[in-house]
Motif scaffolding. Structure first.
Motif, PDB file in Angstrom:
ATOM      1  N   ILE A  83       0.580  -1.145   0.035  1.00 24.05           N
ATOM      2  CA  ILE A  83      -0.161  -0.175  -0.016  1.00 24.05           C
ATOM      3  C   ILE A  83       1.073   0.848   0.116  1.00 24.05           C
ATOM      4  O   ILE A  83       0.573   2.369  -0.359  1.00 24.05           O
ATOM      5  CB  ILE A  83      -1.110   0.013   0.896  1.00 24.05           C
ATOM      6  N   GLY A  84       1.975   1.251   0.684  1.00 23.86           N
ATOM      7  CA  GLY A  84       2.616   2.064   0.789  1.00 23.86           C
ATOM      8  C   GLY A  84       4.333   2.606   0.105  1.00 23.86           C
ATOM      9  O   GLY A  84       4.413   3.908  -0.148  1.00 23.86           O
ATOM     10  N   LEU A  85       4.044   1.814  -0.873  1.00 26.60           N
ATOM     11  CA  LEU A  85       4.451   2.293  -2.613  1.00 26.60           C
ATOM     12  C   LEU A  85       4.503   3.402  -3.175  1.00 26.60           C
ATOM     13  O   LEU A  85       5.699   3.283  -3.558  1.00 26.60           O
ATOM     14  CB  LEU A  85       5.004   0.851  -3.204  1.00 26.60           C
ATOM     15  N   LEU A  86       3.655   3.228  -3.752  1.00 30.76           N
ATOM     16  CA  LEU A  86       2.973   4.405  -4.727  1.00 30.76           C
ATOM     17  C   LEU A  86       3.379   5.970  -3.568  1.00 30.76           C
ATOM     18  O   LEU A  86       3.790   6.732  -4.261  1.00 30.76           O
ATOM     19  CB  LEU A  86       1.955   4.099  -5.259  1.00 30.76           C
ATOM     20  N   PRO A  87       2.644   6.294  -2.926  1.00 30.92           N
ATOM     21  CA  PRO A  87       2.503   7.114  -2.245  1.00 30.92           C
ATOM     22  C   PRO A  87       4.237   7.534  -1.988  1.00 30.92           C
ATOM     23  O   PRO A  87       4.417   8.842  -2.018  1.00 30.92           O
ATOM     24  CB  PRO A  87       1.761   6.884  -1.071  1.00 30.92           C
ATOM     25  N   VAL A  88       5.065   6.947  -1.345  1.00 27.23           N
ATOM     26  CA  VAL A  88       6.194   6.833  -0.677  1.00 27.23           C
ATOM     27  C   VAL A  88       7.267   7.075  -1.608  1.00 27.23           C
ATOM     28  O   VAL A  88       7.646   7.918  -2.130  1.00 27.23           O
ATOM     29  CB  VAL A  88       6.595   5.311   0.197  1.00 27.23           C
ATOM     30  N   ALA A  89       6.740   6.620  -3.076  1.00 28.99           N
ATOM     31  CA  ALA A  89       7.511   6.995  -4.352  1.00 28.99           C
ATOM     32  C   ALA A  89       6.931   8.631  -4.900  1.00 28.99           C
ATOM     33  O   ALA A  89       8.642   9.042  -5.384  1.00 28.99           O
ATOM     34  CB  ALA A  89       7.382   5.476  -5.141  1.00 28.99           C
ATOM     35  N   LYS A  90       6.510   8.882  -4.499  1.00 26.05           N
ATOM     36  CA  LYS A  90       6.148   9.925  -5.188  1.00 26.05           C
ATOM     37  C   LYS A  90       6.970  10.820  -3.840  1.00 26.05           C
ATOM     38  O   LYS A  90       6.995  11.742  -4.471  1.00 26.05           O
ATOM     39  CB  LYS A  90       4.775  10.266  -5.044  1.00 26.05           C
ATOM     40  N   LEU A  91       6.515  10.688  -3.066  1.00 21.95           N
ATOM     41  CA  LEU A  91       7.375  11.541  -2.018  1.00 21.95           C
ATOM     42  C   LEU A  91       9.297  11.449  -2.371  1.00 21.95           C
ATOM     43  O   LEU A  91       9.686  12.480  -1.856  1.00 21.95           O
ATOM     44  CB  LEU A  91       7.347  10.981  -0.331  1.00 21.95           C
ATOM     45  N   PHE A  92       9.551  10.162  -2.362  1.00 22.31           N
ATOM     46  CA  PHE A  92      11.169  10.019  -2.288  1.00 22.31           C
ATOM     47  C   PHE A  92      11.243  11.038  -3.904  1.00 22.31           C
ATOM     48  O   PHE A  92      12.019  11.590  -3.385  1.00 22.31           O
ATOM     49  CB  PHE A  92      11.605   8.943  -2.317  1.00 22.31           C
ATOM     50  N   GLY A  93      10.900  10.907  -5.037  1.00 23.79           N
ATOM     51  CA  GLY A  93      10.946  11.772  -6.321  1.00 23.79           C
ATOM     52  C   GLY A  93      10.688  13.156  -5.938  1.00 23.79           C
ATOM     53  O   GLY A  93      11.497  13.409  -6.492  1.00 23.79           O
ATOM     54  N   ALA A  94      10.094  13.645  -4.787  1.00 26.56           N
ATOM     55  CA  ALA A  94       9.766  14.979  -4.571  1.00 26.56           C
ATOM     56  C   ALA A  94      11.055  15.813  -3.806  1.00 26.56           C
ATOM     57  O   ALA A  94      11.619  16.369  -3.768  1.00 26.56           O
ATOM     58  CB  ALA A  94       8.323  15.388  -3.859  1.00 26.56           C
ATOM     59  N   LEU A  95      11.307  14.332  -2.788  1.00 27.47           N
ATOM     60  CA  LEU A  95      12.385  15.247  -2.411  1.00 27.47           C
ATOM     61  C   LEU A  95      13.949  14.999  -2.653  1.00 27.47           C
ATOM     62  O   LEU A  95      15.254  15.032  -2.634  1.00 27.47           O
ATOM     63  CB  LEU A  95      12.537  13.501  -1.097  1.00 27.47           C
ATOM     64  N   GLY A  96      13.954  13.943  -4.090  1.00 22.21           N
ATOM     65  CA  GLY A  96      15.318  13.969  -4.746  1.00 22.21           C
ATOM     66  C   GLY A  96      16.380  12.187  -4.336  1.00 22.21           C
ATOM     67  O   GLY A  96      16.964  13.053  -4.463  1.00 22.21           O
ATOM     68  N   ILE A  97      15.434  11.391  -2.917  1.00 19.68           N
ATOM     69  CA  ILE A  97      15.970  10.391  -3.323  1.00 19.68           C
ATOM     70  C   ILE A  97      15.662   8.929  -3.422  1.00 19.68           C
ATOM     71  O   ILE A  97      16.107   8.718  -3.370  1.00 19.68           O
ATOM     72  CB  ILE A  97      16.146  10.497  -1.708  1.00 19.68           C
ATOM     73  N   PHE A  98      14.512   9.747  -5.164  1.00 22.69           N
ATOM     74  CA  PHE A  98      14.305   8.347  -5.109  1.00 22.69           C
ATOM     75  C   PHE A  98      15.357   7.259  -5.885  1.00 22.69           C
ATOM     76  O   PHE A  98      15.608   8.379  -6.908  1.00 22.69           O
ATOM     77  CB  PHE A  98      12.938   8.390  -5.922  1.00 22.69           C
ATOM     78  N   GLY A  99      15.264   5.912  -6.235  1.00 22.14           N
ATOM     79  CA  GLY A  99      15.896   5.665  -6.810  1.00 22.14           C
ATOM     80  C   GLY A  99      17.773   5.768  -6.260  1.00 22.14           C
ATOM     81  O   GLY A  99      18.367   5.152  -7.019  1.00 22.14           O
TER      82      GLY A  99
END
Length: 291
Positions: free
Chosen positions: A137-153
């Protein structure tokens, strides 16, 4: 016949029955252990065989001709920069995550167990409620949050996700363990002038060492073997060993000479960690069974 003599055959029969029952249980456990070890043993044998042998015959045929086994596959996989880089990524993800979860959960568990502050019970109930939230359940919203913070990937994003989802269970486990420590021990330490930090460091942590060791093993194994979170949050430069092996399987299909040694290497480290903390793990399980 004297009563004592009459009871002697009964005692011998009961002892023989108990011994046979114990021996039967032990034999059954040995059989179960061997069955569980067969896949691991087969994986190890396959990792020692040439690729042509693995493609034509089963691993059990090597037992009749062990001279064909060797460690050339391990040399090849260790020379693969992608696999070795993924291995060190796995270490860089698993170790900081385990340390962060254990440290934060220990501090929070002590606070929920022995410190008085407004809203303590409500906050603890919210933490426990997080246990029923599936990771998916948390994969998509956390991925969006990490993308906004610049730490996704990045490794940071993978570590933070594992820490966040590992903390609820860790806090729940350690809080319950800390709450079973006798109150008199803490009161005596406070009367001697000990601060909360000193009590936590000198009294709570040594007493809770088995529980902390058990939590460390579970957390490390869960993060080390994870692939779902890494598939979502890690890019090609930060992917762990599980994702690297899955990528090899997808690209080359049945390249067992690469997959077998890689999988066995990923298995060795958790085994070393488990056996290194085995004594504390058993103590933690036994302590939890009697509290």
């Amino acid at each position: 016949m004297p009563p004592a003599a009459a009871r002697r055959p009964v005692r011998l029969t009961s002892r023989l029955t108990a011994w046979l029952g114990k021996g039967l249980v032990q034999a059954l456990l040995v059989v179960v252990a061997l069955v569980w070890l067969v896949p691991t043993f087969g994986l190890f044998i396959s990792s020692l065989r040439p690729s042509t042998d693995n493609a034509t015959t089963g691993w059990w045929t090597a037992l009749a001709h062990p001279g064909g086994l060797g460690f050339s596959n391990y040399g090849s996989i260790l020379a693969d920069s992608g696999i070795t880089h993924a291995f060190w990524n796995t270490v860089l993800i698993s170790v900081p995550t385990t340390v962060a979860v254990v440290v934060l959960a220990s501090l929070a568990g002590y606070a929920f167990a022995w410190l008085e502050f407004p809203g303590r019970d409500v906050i603890f109930l919210l933490v426990v409620a997080m246990l029923v939230v599936p990771v998916q359940i948390g994969l998509l919203p956390v991925a969006k949050l990490f993308g906004a913070l610049g730490i996704f990937g990045s490794l940071t994003g993978v570590i933070l996700f594992h820490v966040a989802y590992g903390l609820p269970f860790a806090i729940f486990l350690l809080r319950n363990y800390f709450a079973d420590i006798p109150r008199e021990m803490l009161e005596a330490a406070r009367m001697d002038g000990g601060s909360e930090w000193l009590i936590f460091r000198r009294l709570i942590l040594p007493v809770a060492k088995p529980a902390i060791a058990s939590l460390s093993i579970f957390q490390f194994l869960w993060v080390w073997n994870d692939m779902l979170v890494a598939l979502i949050f890690a890019d090609s430069g930060s992917q762990p060993l599980t994702v690297a092996l899955q990528s090899q399987m997808r690209q080359f299909g049945s390249n067992i000479d690469v997959l077998a040694p890689g999988a066995f290497l990923s298995l060795v480290v958790p085994l070393i960690v488990f056996f290194a903390f085995q004594r504390h793990f058993v103590q933690g399980v036994m302590a939890g069974s009697v509290k």
